[in-house]
Design an enzyme around this catalytic site. Structure first.
Site, PDB file in Angstrom:
ATOM      1  N   ASP A 180      17.971  30.650  19.679  1.00 46.42           N
ATOM      2  CA  ASP A 180      17.512  31.462  20.803  1.00 46.42           C
ATOM      3  C   ASP A 180      18.591  31.347  21.876  1.00 46.42           C
ATOM      4  O   ASP A 180      18.912  30.229  22.317  1.00 46.42           O
ATOM      5  CB  ASP A 180      16.195  30.925  21.362  1.00 46.42           C
ATOM      6  CG  ASP A 180      15.008  31.205  20.462  1.00 46.42           C
ATOM      7  OD1 ASP A 180      15.181  31.799  19.390  1.00 46.42           O
ATOM      8  OD2 ASP A 180      13.888  30.812  20.833  1.00 46.42           O
ATOM      9  N   HIS A 234      20.092  26.682  13.649  1.00 48.16           N
ATOM     10  CA  HIS A 234      19.822  26.986  12.247  1.00 48.16           C
ATOM     11  C   HIS A 234      21.010  27.726  11.628  1.00 48.16           C
ATOM     12  O   HIS A 234      21.941  28.132  12.313  1.00 48.16           O
ATOM     13  CB  HIS A 234      18.549  27.817  12.133  1.00 48.16           C
ATOM     14  CG  HIS A 234      17.310  27.074  12.566  1.00 48.16           C
ATOM     15  ND1 HIS A 234      16.279  26.760  11.711  1.00 48.16           N
ATOM     16  CD2 HIS A 234      16.945  26.577  13.781  1.00 48.16           C
ATOM     17  CE1 HIS A 234      15.327  26.109  12.365  1.00 48.16           C
ATOM     18  NE2 HIS A 234      15.712  25.991  13.620  1.00 48.16           N
ATOM     19  N   SER A 268      23.268  24.134  25.344  1.00 52.61           N
ATOM     20  CA  SER A 268      24.672  24.409  25.557  1.00 52.61           C
ATOM     21  C   SER A 268      25.062  25.662  24.810  1.00 52.61           C
ATOM     22  O   SER A 268      24.440  26.698  24.988  1.00 52.61           O
ATOM     23  CB  SER A 268      25.559  23.236  25.146  1.00 52.61           C
ATOM     24  OG  SER A 268      26.906  23.519  25.502  1.00 52.61           O
TER      25      SER A 268
END
Length: 292
Positions: free
Chosen positions: A90, A155, A259
């Protein structure tokens, strides 16, 4: 506030002690009422969507646990098209495009070196030789910025076999538009883990970049890789060895807060989807690019 002043101030702040102190505080287990109040403040301040994460505030014993909260099953479906590469996080698409003359854009008009970013040619990085950066010449790059509100696990955008992981120590500049526009080679100067995979789209580099408020970086195969001792460390996974194979959409690592993830691909391997532009939000599992 003047951008030059902000960058100058960040340059003199003791970033590593600050980050480690914040990490220590995040791991503190406060009395339950204080812990719940702190998490409620964090959720409100950063507009975290609690309906997407497993459990409730009461299930997290510290801020550090909440930072790496898991998602509820099914809330981030992974695009099943085998030719589609999905977003690994995200985030916001900070910059993306074509790698040309050994460089990528860390911000609009601000070019940075791929070789410096991945440690190619650095004698302390034996897994990444001096010619390795050429594998990505003419290929694609994407810089994905995670904010404090985002899900902090990373992921796989495509199924891949791990070939090497190199931890490169560095600074811990805050990562945002101001620093990207004003700090030369921002991502190559910050602490980072460079993960090289073999994929159906050729070699892929996933670089997990630390920042001022990141208290650690982990991978699923090695556990915590930052902060280790302040030296470059490399793990190689040759074809004759049992190298980790991670499927598209599978978790590969996590940040202890937020980050940046940078993706690199070789020439004529992927096309970024046209709906993306600078600072476009993307979510884990959404189509990000298409394999040629």
């Amino acid at each position: 506030m003047n951008d030059a002043f902000v960058v100058s101030l960040l340059s003199v702040v003791p970033k590593h002690p600050t980050a480690r102190f914040m990490g220590w505080n995040a791991r503190l287990r406060l009395p339950a009422p204080l812990q719940r109040a702190l998490l409620r403040w964090y959720v409100k301040a950063y507009k975290v969507d609690l309906t997407e994460c497993e459990g409730s505030i009461e299930d997290y014993a510290s801020l550090a646990e909440f930072f790496v909260r898991p998602l509820r099953p099914g809330v981030r479906p992974v695009d099943p098209d085998p030719d589609v590469l999905v977003s690994p996080v995200d985030a916001r698409v900070h910059t993306f495009g074509r790698i040309e003359q050994g460089g990528f854009f860390q911000a609009d008009g601000k070019k940075a070196s791929i070789a410096e970013l991945i440690g190619a040619g650095d004698p302390r990085c034996p897994a990444i030789g001096p010619q390795f950066a050429e594998k990505f010449e003419g290929g694609g790059f994407a810089v994905l910025y995670l904010s404090p509100r985002d899900y902090h696990r990373v992921h796989m955008p495509i199924t891949g076999t791990l070939r090497s992981m190199t931890y490169i120590p560095g600074k811990l500049f805050s990562v945002n538009t101001t620093t990207a526009e004003n700090v030369r080679s921002l991502f190559a100067r910050n602490e980072r883990a460079v993960c090289i995979f073999d994929t159906e789209a050729g070699p892929m580099a996933m670089i997990l970049v630390g920042a001022m408020i990141v208290a650690g970086i982990e991978t699923v195969w090695a556990g915590q890789v930052a902060p280790p001792p302040r030296e470059i460390t490399t793990r190689q996974y040759q074809e004759t060895e049992a190298a980790p194979v991670l499927q598209k959409g599978e978790e590969m690592g996590r940040f202890k807060l937020g980050s940046t993830v940078i993706l690199l691909f070789g020439k004529d391997q992927v096309d970024w989807l046209e709906q993306y532009e600078a600072l476009t939000p993307t979510r884990l599992g959404e189509a990000l690019a298409r394999r040629r």
